[in-house]
Design a protein around this motif. Structure first.
Motif, short mmCIF file in Angstrom:
data_model
loop_
_atom_site.label_atom_id
_atom_site.label_comp_id
_atom_site.label_asym_id
_atom_site.label_seq_id
_atom_site.Cartn_x
_atom_site.Cartn_y
_atom_site.Cartn_z
N TRP A 53 60.84 -16.05 8.70
CA TRP A 53 61.60 -17.27 8.97
C TRP A 53 62.61 -17.05 10.09
N GLU A 100 62.98 -18.91 13.79
CA GLU A 100 64.22 -19.41 14.40
C GLU A 100 64.35 -18.93 15.83
N PRO A 142 64.56 -23.80 12.36
CA PRO A 142 65.55 -23.21 11.45
C PRO A 142 64.93 -22.67 10.18
N GLU A 146 66.17 -22.92 7.47
CA GLU A 146 66.41 -23.97 6.48
C GLU A 146 65.18 -24.86 6.28
N THR A 147 64.42 -25.07 7.36
CA THR A 147 63.20 -25.88 7.25
C THR A 147 62.19 -25.21 6.34
N PHE A 195 62.86 -22.98 4.06
CA PHE A 195 63.46 -22.95 2.73
C PHE A 195 63.20 -24.27 2.00
N LYS A 196 63.47 -25.38 2.67
CA LYS A 196 63.27 -26.69 2.04
C LYS A 196 61.79 -26.95 1.75
N HIS A 208 68.08 -16.72 1.71
CA HIS A 208 68.59 -17.90 2.42
C HIS A 208 69.70 -18.57 1.61
N LYS A 252 73.45 -19.26 3.05
CA LYS A 252 74.14 -20.55 2.99
C LYS A 252 75.48 -20.43 2.28
#
Length: 479
Positions: free
Chosen positions: A366, A370, A376, A378-379, A381-382, A419, A423
């Motif tokens: 991941w 980036e 990101p 975060e993408t 992760f979601k 992750h 955060k």
């Protein structure tokens, strides 16, 4: 042989499932496990008989107790046409207790002779245990050398729950050698558990025209005589046995240095000759980038090997990641090279902590996204949070499952744990934690509780709720 499925390729492109290992859909664990404590460590044997097991509570028969290996000197000869391996292994070790008897792991082969410090020793076989009785008891703290002469046809391990086929695998022109988790015993005798790391010398002779790729760096040029060529490789840094390799066959090679000056060796089977430059270039770029993110590269060389064996996985063999039967995507290369820090330099002492290897390497995928693509973490992760199966949530990555070590939870939920930590504490503290982790434990062993302690020290607060939810609870954490 197990070729990659279209589903697996699609998941790789999404960054959800790494190809380092593939596992079955996880089932709910019978019990859950709390945050581990200091007492959850390896348990040594007692008396003067080394235990047939190193003390891993989830794999009680793996490895051996009573001694610590410092160095393996392997002198091997392999004939692909006969599938015959002949070897002399010198295992230099130190006794951790008085030893009247001890075990080595070895699968198959005919053992011709065992010596301890030059004197003939009695030996017997019990499954994959080579039981050695030296002429005189070895005293605690004594250094000693075991020499084993053996020969025969290597026998790879078939284990559908853990990788499928691993160990010494035959190829049309040689061998593809990937030994995680316990396949080193298919080609040399040793203490086959990551808790016992050692340095290695390899002297390997094969028919002229073939190339041998082992760990570390080549010592001098190959020597050819009477139609056979001998390659000498040396890995000067401690290495777990499952990371050792002697992959051999016909290869196209490219050698040089990364932009930062790290020696770089890429090799591909002729079937994959079109991927040589890409493998070489990406291995160099990714190694240099990880050195910026994680700290100095821990070994003497980097690179990768693509062989003609449809393994369906890649493995982070120290200094020479192996890709079995496919042209690796950049995310897979990023995964295997991140392991050089997390899994190879920093090794687990017990298999229950495997997420420290695979979760970290998956999160590195991941991070590479980036850096290289502007996507990101975060993408990812979601995406994982929204699409992961219920099975992954029912099986927390901090709980070992011996028959399904390499499951999606260890990879994806392990990465999500990191992750979630990022955060919570912010980028500066998070990446400082990773660099400190890699530096403070370089060439050593690590446990989950040590990582939690470091993360809390760097954050300046307790993080029990975060790690308990992501690593140990059999349910989907709340965001």
């Amino acid at each position: 042989m197990r070729p990659l499925t279209l589903r697996a390729l699609a998941l790789v492109l999404l960054g959800v499932v790494p190809l380092a290992c593939t596992g079955a859909e996880p089932e709910p664990p019978a019990t859950t496990s709390p945050v581990p404590t200091a007492r959850d460590t390896l348990t040594p044997g007692a008396g003067t008989v080394g235990e047939a097991g190193i003390g891993d509570p989830d794999f009680p028969r793996d490895g051996n107790g009573g001694y610590d290996v410092a160095h393996y000197a392997l002198k091997l000869s392999y004939e692909p046409s006969r599938k015959r391996l002949e070897g002399t292994a010198d295992v230099r070790a130190r006794a951790l207790q008085d030893l009247s008897r001890f075990n080595l792991d070895l699968r198959g082969f005919t053992v011709a002779q065992v010596q301890v410090d030059g004197a003939d020793a009695r030996f017997e076989r019990d499954g994959t245990e080579l039981i050695v009785t030296p002429a005189a008891t070895l005293r605690k703290d004594a250094a000693f050398t075991v020499r084993v002469r053996y020969a025969g046809r290597p026998d790879a391990i078939e284990d559908p729950g853990n990788l499928g086929t691993y160990g010494f695998n035959f190829t049309p022109d040689g061998a593809f050698v990937t030994s995680q988790p316990s396949g080193a015993r298919t080609w040399f005798p040793g203490n086959d558990h990551p808790a016992d790391k050692a340095t290695f010398d390899f002297e390997i002779t094969v028919p002229e025209g073939l190339t041998v790729l082992a760990n570390g760096e080549m010592a001098g040029r190959p020597r050819t005589a009477s139609g056979r060529t001998t390659f000498v490789w040396r890995e000067r840094n401690p290495m777990a046995t499952y990371l050792a390799t002697m992959t051999l066959g016909r290869f196209h090679l490219k050698e040089g240095r990364t932009a930062s000056g790290i020696p770089n060796v890429a090799a591909v089977d002729p079937r994959f000759k079109g991927s040589l430059n890409r493998l070489y270039d990406l291995s160099g770029k990714i190694t240099d980038y990880w050195a910026e993110k994680f700290g100095p590269y821990p070994f003497g060389s980097t690179g990768g090997v693509v062989d003609d064996f449809d393994a369906g996985y890649a493995l982070e063999n120290q200094t020479k990641p192996m890709y079995g039967g496919f042209d690796p995507y950049d995310s897979i290369i990023a995964h295997e090279l991140a392991h050089q820090w997390f899994g190879d330099s920093l090794s687990i002492r017990r298999w229950r902590d495997l997420w420290l290897n695979e979760g970290f390497a998956t999160y590195a995928e991941w991070l590479w996204g980036e850096h290289a693509n502007g996507e990101p973490a975060e993408t990812q992760f979601k995406l994982a949070y929204e699409t992961a199966s219920q099975g992954m949530w029912r099986y927390p990555p901090g709980v070992a499952r011996p028959k399904d070590l390499f499951n999606n939870s260890v990879y994806t939920r392990g990465a999500m744990t990191l992750h979630a930590l990022r955060k919570r504490v912010g980028d500066d503290t998070f990446f400082d934690t990773l660099r400190t982790w890699a530096n403070d434990h370089k060439y050593g062993h690590v446990t989950t509780e040590e990582f939690i302690a470091l993360a809390e020290r760097k954050a300046g607060r307790q993080l029990d709720d975060l790690f308990d939810a992501w690593l140990f609870q059999p349910r989907k954490p709340r965001l």
